[in-house]
Scaffold this motif. Structure first.
Motif, PDB file in Angstrom:
ATOM      1  N   ALA A 200       0.839  -1.205   0.000  1.00  0.00           N
ATOM      2  CA  ALA A 200       0.000   0.000   0.000  1.00  0.00           C
ATOM      3  C   ALA A 200       0.875   1.256   0.000  1.00  0.00           C
ATOM      4  CB  ALA A 200      -0.925  -0.008   1.217  1.00  0.00           C
ATOM      5  N   VAL A 201       1.985   1.220   0.731  1.00  0.00           N
ATOM      6  CA  VAL A 201       2.893   2.382   0.737  1.00  0.00           C
ATOM      7  C   VAL A 201       3.440   2.601  -0.675  1.00  0.00           C
ATOM      8  CG1 VAL A 201       5.142   3.234   1.547  1.00  0.00           C
ATOM      9  CG2 VAL A 201       3.568   2.155   3.173  1.00  0.00           C
ATOM     10  N   LYS A 202       3.898   1.513  -1.301  1.00  0.00           N
ATOM     11  CA  LYS A 202       4.474   1.679  -2.652  1.00  0.00           C
ATOM     12  C   LYS A 202       3.411   2.209  -3.625  1.00  0.00           C
ATOM     13  CE  LYS A 202       6.952  -0.043  -6.551  1.00  0.00           C
ATOM     14  NZ  LYS A 202       7.677  -1.072  -7.279  1.00  0.00           N
ATOM     15  N   GLU A 203       2.192   1.645  -3.542  1.00  0.00           N
ATOM     16  CA  GLU A 203       1.136   2.067  -4.472  1.00  0.00           C
ATOM     17  C   GLU A 203       0.830   3.560  -4.312  1.00  0.00           C
ATOM     18  OE1 GLU A 203      -1.757  -0.737  -5.819  1.00  0.00           O
ATOM     19  OE2 GLU A 203       0.251  -1.018  -6.657  1.00  0.00           O
ATOM     20  N   GLN A 204       0.801   4.017  -3.062  1.00  0.00           N
ATOM     21  CA  GLN A 204       0.515   5.445  -2.811  1.00  0.00           C
ATOM     22  C   GLN A 204       1.600   6.324  -3.415  1.00  0.00           C
ATOM     23  OE1 GLN A 204       0.391   6.303   1.353  1.00  0.00           O
ATOM     24  NE2 GLN A 204      -1.711   5.598   1.553  1.00  0.00           N
ATOM     25  N   ILE A 205       2.841   5.914  -3.214  1.00  0.00           N
ATOM     26  CA  ILE A 205       3.964   6.710  -3.728  1.00  0.00           C
ATOM     27  C   ILE A 205       3.933   6.723  -5.254  1.00  0.00           C
ATOM     28  CG2 ILE A 205       6.497   6.754  -3.920  1.00  0.00           C
ATOM     29  CD1 ILE A 205       6.621   5.756  -1.010  1.00  0.00           C
ATOM     30  N   VAL A 206       3.689   5.550  -5.851  1.00  0.00           N
ATOM     31  CA  VAL A 206       3.687   5.460  -7.313  1.00  0.00           C
ATOM     32  C   VAL A 206       2.516   6.268  -7.892  1.00  0.00           C
ATOM     33  CG1 VAL A 206       3.367   3.873  -9.258  1.00  0.00           C
ATOM     34  CG2 VAL A 206       4.916   3.266  -7.406  1.00  0.00           C
ATOM     35  N   ALA A 208       1.295   8.941  -6.684  1.00  0.00           N
ATOM     36  CA  ALA A 208       1.619  10.369  -6.597  1.00  0.00           C
ATOM     37  C   ALA A 208       2.684  10.774  -7.618  1.00  0.00           C
ATOM     38  CB  ALA A 208       2.103  10.694  -5.177  1.00  0.00           C
ATOM     39  N   ASP A 209       3.522   9.824  -8.025  1.00  0.00           N
ATOM     40  CA  ASP A 209       4.652  10.171  -8.904  1.00  0.00           C
ATOM     41  C   ASP A 209       4.993   8.979  -9.802  1.00  0.00           C
ATOM     42  OD1 ASP A 209       7.005  11.158 -10.035  1.00  0.00           O
ATOM     43  OD2 ASP A 209       8.218  10.762  -8.255  1.00  0.00           O
ATOM     44  N   PRO A 210       4.105   8.673 -10.773  1.00  0.00           N
ATOM     45  CA  PRO A 210       4.304   7.439 -11.545  1.00  0.00           C
ATOM     46  C   PRO A 210       5.624   7.402 -12.309  1.00  0.00           C
ATOM     47  CG  PRO A 210       2.315   8.619 -12.274  1.00  0.00           C
ATOM     48  CD  PRO A 210       2.891   9.393 -11.139  1.00  0.00           C
ATOM     49  N   ARG A 211       6.193   8.547 -12.718  1.00  0.00           N
ATOM     50  CA  ARG A 211       7.374   8.520 -13.587  1.00  0.00           C
ATOM     51  C   ARG A 211       8.674   8.866 -12.858  1.00  0.00           C
ATOM     52  NH1 ARG A 211       5.684   7.133 -18.700  1.00  0.00           N
ATOM     53  NH2 ARG A 211       7.778   7.591 -19.406  1.00  0.00           N
ATOM     54  N   GLU A 212       8.631   8.725 -11.549  1.00  0.00           N
ATOM     55  CA  GLU A 212       9.834   8.906 -10.728  1.00  0.00           C
ATOM     56  C   GLU A 212      10.516  10.260 -10.944  1.00  0.00           C
ATOM     57  OE1 GLU A 212      12.015   5.238 -10.081  1.00  0.00           O
ATOM     58  OE2 GLU A 212      13.843   6.411  -9.823  1.00  0.00           O
ATOM     59  N   GLU A 213       9.719  11.322 -10.802  1.00  0.00           N
ATOM     60  CA  GLU A 213      10.305  12.653 -10.937  1.00  0.00           C
ATOM     61  C   GLU A 213      10.526  13.301  -9.580  1.00  0.00           C
ATOM     62  OE1 GLU A 213       8.373  13.106 -15.323  1.00  0.00           O
ATOM     63  OE2 GLU A 213       7.227  13.754 -13.580  1.00  0.00           O
ATOM     64  N   GLY A 214       9.883  12.767  -8.548  1.00  0.00           N
ATOM     65  CA  GLY A 214      10.004  13.365  -7.216  1.00  0.00           C
ATOM     66  C   GLY A 214       9.921  12.309  -6.137  1.00  0.00           C
ATOM     67  N   ILE A 215       8.741  12.229  -5.493  1.00  0.00           N
ATOM     68  CA  ILE A 215       8.610  11.387  -4.286  1.00  0.00           C
ATOM     69  C   ILE A 215       8.945   9.905  -4.535  1.00  0.00           C
ATOM     70  CG2 ILE A 215       6.111  11.086  -4.564  1.00  0.00           C
ATOM     71  CD1 ILE A 215       5.834  10.993  -1.580  1.00  0.00           C
ATOM     72  N   LYS A 217      11.373   8.734  -5.862  1.00  0.00           N
ATOM     73  CA  LYS A 217      12.809   8.511  -5.603  1.00  0.00           C
ATOM     74  C   LYS A 217      13.059   8.070  -4.156  1.00  0.00           C
ATOM     75  CE  LYS A 217      14.418  11.935  -8.938  1.00  0.00           C
ATOM     76  NZ  LYS A 217      15.111  13.211  -9.100  1.00  0.00           N
ATOM     77  N   THR A 218      12.081   8.304  -3.267  1.00  0.00           N
ATOM     78  CA  THR A 218      12.285   7.852  -1.874  1.00  0.00           C
ATOM     79  C   THR A 218      12.413   6.324  -1.826  1.00  0.00           C
ATOM     80  OG1 THR A 218       9.904   7.750  -1.430  1.00  0.00           O
ATOM     81  CG2 THR A 218      11.028   9.797  -0.848  1.00  0.00           C
ATOM     82  N   LEU A 219      11.806   5.643  -2.829  1.00  0.00           N
ATOM     83  CA  LEU A 219      11.906   4.174  -2.871  1.00  0.00           C
ATOM     84  C   LEU A 219      13.333   3.718  -3.194  1.00  0.00           C
ATOM     85  CD1 LEU A 219       8.575   3.458  -4.786  1.00  0.00           C
ATOM     86  CD2 LEU A 219       9.054   2.803  -2.424  1.00  0.00           C
ATOM     87  N   ASN A 220      14.186   4.676  -3.584  1.00  0.00           N
ATOM     88  CA  ASN A 220      15.587   4.329  -3.858  1.00  0.00           C
ATOM     89  C   ASN A 220      16.443   4.379  -2.596  1.00  0.00           C
ATOM     90  OD1 ASN A 220      15.080   4.034  -6.586  1.00  0.00           O
ATOM     91  ND2 ASN A 220      15.460   6.202  -7.017  1.00  0.00           N
ATOM     92  N   PHE A 221      15.828   4.608  -1.445  1.00  0.00           N
ATOM     93  CA  PHE A 221      16.628   4.638  -0.211  1.00  0.00           C
ATOM     94  C   PHE A 221      17.437   3.334  -0.107  1.00  0.00           C
ATOM     95  CE2 PHE A 221      17.081   3.809   4.405  1.00  0.00           C
ATOM     96  CZ  PHE A 221      18.004   4.820   4.621  1.00  0.00           C
ATOM     97  N   GLY A 222      18.706   3.465   0.206  1.00  0.00           N
ATOM     98  CA  GLY A 222      19.583   2.286   0.323  1.00  0.00           C
ATOM     99  C   GLY A 222      20.152   1.816  -1.003  1.00  0.00           C
ATOM    100  N   HIS A 223      19.630   2.352  -2.114  1.00  0.00           N
ATOM    101  CA  HIS A 223      19.996   1.797  -3.417  1.00  0.00           C
ATOM    102  C   HIS A 223      21.228   2.452  -4.047  1.00  0.00           C
ATOM    103  CE1 HIS A 223      16.247  -0.321  -3.033  1.00  0.00           C
ATOM    104  NE2 HIS A 223      16.415  -0.935  -4.181  1.00  0.00           N
TER     105      HIS A 223
END
Ligand SMILES: NC(=O)c1ccc[n+]([C@@H]2O[C@H](COP(=O)([O-])OP(=O)(O)OC[C@H]3O[C@@H](n4cnc5c(N)ncnc54)[C@H](O)[C@@H]3O)[C@@H](O)[C@H]2O)c1
Ligand SMILES: [Zn+2]
Length: 340
Positions: A200-206, A208-215, A217-223
């Motif tokens: 659910a967290v990932k779906e909400q983030i995606v 809000a920002d389907p093309r990875e222009e902002g938020i 990128k938080t999913l890249n933490f640790g990457h």
């Protein structure tokens, strides 16, 4: 959708297509259950998957199968497997005859948490991971946690590392619940609500920002550190799984979060404990430090040459994207990680 009963979840989707327009592509390492929604009674194709076979050649095998079965633009491809298979099949379906519907049924924890949602599809090309691909979401992703019964523990831990990442960027409550999960028993029923909340967290983030222009990128933490560790390890004797690399990357990035953003030390200490308990220390040498920094400077997430771009945390649940770190700071974080 998380389902207790895959047949019940799949039936209304299958009902929307002609039976002879449905194909199933699955990972040969798993057994397709014969009692699930007639899955095995459709045209079925078993693929052998690996990162080296995550290729254009394998995509074309899937296209060939779709042609052979006479699938039209009203067809449906059901992809059953780990992230390699769902990425490949998502791409094949989305480009076949300008795109047909596909459903993901992820069979690894990593694919449940990460790869099978968010709409990224693709394959490796010229040795570069996921360098050809499309954003093309499936019509549904059906998560049936019972697949995890046969998953090797190391694969389980890889997926769990991405769950830990989700907890760290999302909120203290989810993070605490993940820390309480017993990795010695890996109980699937206890894991299921955590899978649901991480997805659910990932779906909400995606959303809000389907093309990875902002938020997103938080999913890249640790990457940033994680990808460099993973890439370097593939040139050495002991290749590191992606999830392990991300876990080590999160420790380096939490260290920088403490030093640069005054993040409390607690999450760093908690993740370090968990690493020592379940994952073990990274097998690295001091001489790895400079190649790791060079790899991070080449990361495709960087907007300018030489700079290192990271997502860091001000606290659990408070990520900050586009944090620039110097090579000296990166070296300090690597030294910290290697000294644990
Ligand atoms: N699209 C995205 O947003 C996204 C996100 C993260 C990762 N990915 C991609 O996902 C891939 C990694 O996915 P993965 O970790 O699922 O790897 P994977 O697909 O290679 O699966 C891991 C291993 O587990 C086996 N397996 C699958 N299901 C099983 C089961 N139920 N029981 C026993 N064995 C099983 C597979 O055959 C394989 O050997 C990478 O290629 C990565 O690039 C994509
Ligand atoms: Zn990842």
């Amino acid at each position: 959708m998380i389902c207790n009963d895959l047949s019940i979840a799949l039936a209304p989707i299958l009902a929307r297509y002609d039976k002879n327009q449905i194909v199933v592509v699955y990972d040969q390492n798993i057994t397709l259950p014969t009692d699930v929604a007639g899955l095995a009674s459709h045209s079925v194709y078993g693929l052998s998957v690996s990162e080296t076979a995550k290729s254009l050649e394998t995509v074309s095998l899937v296209w060939d199968f779709l042609f052979e079965k006479g699938i039209t633009r009203r067809g449906l491809l059901i992809a059953v497997g780990g992230g390699i298979l769902t990425d490949l099949c998502g791409f094949a379906a989305s480009t076949y005859k300008r795109g047909i519907d596909y459903v993901n049924i992820p069979s690894t924890l990593l694919a449940m948490i990460d790869a099978s949602s968010g709409g990224k599809t693709g394959f490796n090309y010229h040795g570069l991971k996921n360098s050809i691909g499309l954003f093309a979401p499936p019509v549904a992703t059906l998560i049936w946690p019972q697949w995890l019964r046969t998953l090797p523990p190391q694969q389980f831990l890889c997926g769990f590392a991405e769950m830990l990442k989700t907890g760290l960027i999302a909120d203290q409550c989810l993070w605490s619940r993940l820390l309480q999960y017993d990795l010695d028993t890996m109980d699937i029923d206890a894991l299921t609500p955590l899978i649901r909340d991480c997805v659910a967290v990932k779906e909400q983030i995606v959303a809000a920002d389907p093309r990875e222009e902002g938020i997103r990128k938080t999913l890249n933490f640790g990457h940033t550190f994680g990808h460099a560790l993973e890439e370097l390890s593939h040139t050495q004797a002991t290749p590191l799984d992606h999830g392990y690399a991300v876990l080590y990357g999160m420790i380096a990035e939490l260290y920088l979060s403490v030093v640069k953003l005054a993040c409390p030390k607690e999450p760093l200490q908690q993740l370090t404990q968990l690493m020592l308990h379940a994952y073990g220390k990274p097998q690295c040498k001091c001489s790895d430090r400079d190649p790791l920094i060079a790899l991070m400077q080449q990361d495709k997430k960087n907007e300018h040459a030489e700079e290192i771009n990271c997502t860091l945390l001000q606290a659990v649940g408070q990520p900050l994207i586009n944090q620039l770190i110097t090579p000296q700071e990166a070296a300090e974080a690597i030294d910290y990680l290697f000294s644990i």
